[in-house]
Design a protein around this motif. Sequence first.
Motif, mmCIF file in Angstrom:
data_model
loop_
_atom_site.group_PDB
_atom_site.id
_atom_site.type_symbol
_atom_site.label_atom_id
_atom_site.label_comp_id
_atom_site.label_asym_id
_atom_site.label_seq_id
_atom_site.Cartn_x
_atom_site.Cartn_y
_atom_site.Cartn_z
ATOM 1 N N LYS A 125 -8.682 -5.966 14.563
ATOM 2 C CA LYS A 125 -7.696 -5.328 13.685
ATOM 3 C C LYS A 125 -8.332 -4.937 12.350
ATOM 4 O O LYS A 125 -8.091 -3.840 11.834
ATOM 5 N N ALA A 126 -9.143 -5.811 11.782
ATOM 6 C CA ALA A 126 -9.796 -5.518 10.502
ATOM 7 C C ALA A 126 -10.787 -4.361 10.652
ATOM 8 O O ALA A 126 -10.897 -3.500 9.764
ATOM 9 N N ILE A 127 -11.496 -4.315 11.775
ATOM 10 C CA ILE A 127 -12.441 -3.213 12.007
ATOM 11 C C ILE A 127 -11.679 -1.908 12.189
ATOM 12 O O ILE A 127 -12.061 -0.869 11.636
ATOM 13 N N ILE A 128 -10.590 -1.948 12.933
ATOM 14 C CA ILE A 128 -9.768 -0.755 13.123
ATOM 15 C C ILE A 128 -9.290 -0.223 11.774
ATOM 16 O O ILE A 128 -9.349 0.981 11.516
ATOM 17 N N THR A 129 -8.848 -1.108 10.901
ATOM 18 C CA THR A 129 -8.378 -0.696 9.577
ATOM 19 C C THR A 129 -9.497 -0.040 8.785
ATOM 20 O O THR A 129 -9.310 1.033 8.190
ATOM 21 N N GLN A 130 -10.676 -0.650 8.767
ATOM 22 C CA GLN A 130 -11.796 -0.097 7.997
ATOM 23 C C GLN A 130 -12.260 1.242 8.566
ATOM 24 O O GLN A 130 -12.509 2.177 7.827
ATOM 25 N N VAL A 131 -12.371 1.344 9.883
ATOM 26 C CA VAL A 131 -12.823 2.598 10.495
ATOM 27 C C VAL A 131 -11.781 3.695 10.259
ATOM 28 O O VAL A 131 -12.129 4.831 9.948
ATOM 29 N N THR A 132 -10.520 3.354 10.378
ATOM 30 C CA THR A 132 -9.453 4.338 10.201
ATOM 31 C C THR A 132 -9.384 4.840 8.760
ATOM 32 O O THR A 132 -9.318 6.042 8.515
ATOM 33 N N ASN A 133 -9.420 3.929 7.797
ATOM 34 C CA ASN A 133 -9.196 4.273 6.392
ATOM 35 C C ASN A 133 -10.466 4.463 5.570
ATOM 36 O O ASN A 133 -10.412 5.020 4.476
ATOM 37 N N GLY A 134 -11.589 3.948 6.057
ATOM 38 C CA GLY A 134 -12.816 3.985 5.281
ATOM 39 C C GLY A 134 -12.753 3.005 4.125
ATOM 40 O O GLY A 134 -11.725 2.386 3.867
#
Length: 167
Positions: A125-134
Amino acid sequence: NARVVGISFLTHIVIISIPSVLSPPPLNIKMKFTIVAALVASASAWTAPKRFELPASVKAAVTGAAVTAGVAVSPAIAGDVGAGEQVFNANCAACHAGGQNVIMPEKTLEKEALEQYLAGGRNEKAIITQVTNGKNAMPAFGGRLSDEDISNVASYVIATSEAGWDE
């Protein structure tokens, strides 16, 4: 009279067949364990008052039974690691080849660095957030990649950081 008997026979066959058509086939034991294991594995994704939480011993027993039955217990978000590797190589490897970081060398995709630097800790979930939002020098990929691609990349990064990056 033969016509009435034929219609009566067909009506009888249809009535007997209706329950088997309308009701789903019974779930085999492995499928039942899969469903229960998925529910238990994803239980941590939602919060409930303490009185509604499953005791740790129940979660452990269900997970153990699922593993014994040969059912893989995986997080709810889990994407396709193989597809994630392809997306990673096409979109992320320029800066993160071999799990490294050419812009900020201390913030690699190694297990320990993800635990230390990733907002929310080392999880999909944290990786998804970072990849999605930068974040900082990392651009947002939310408009460039599909949600499925981002989920697959997150699964690939988690799996590879666990196994160790080949440099």
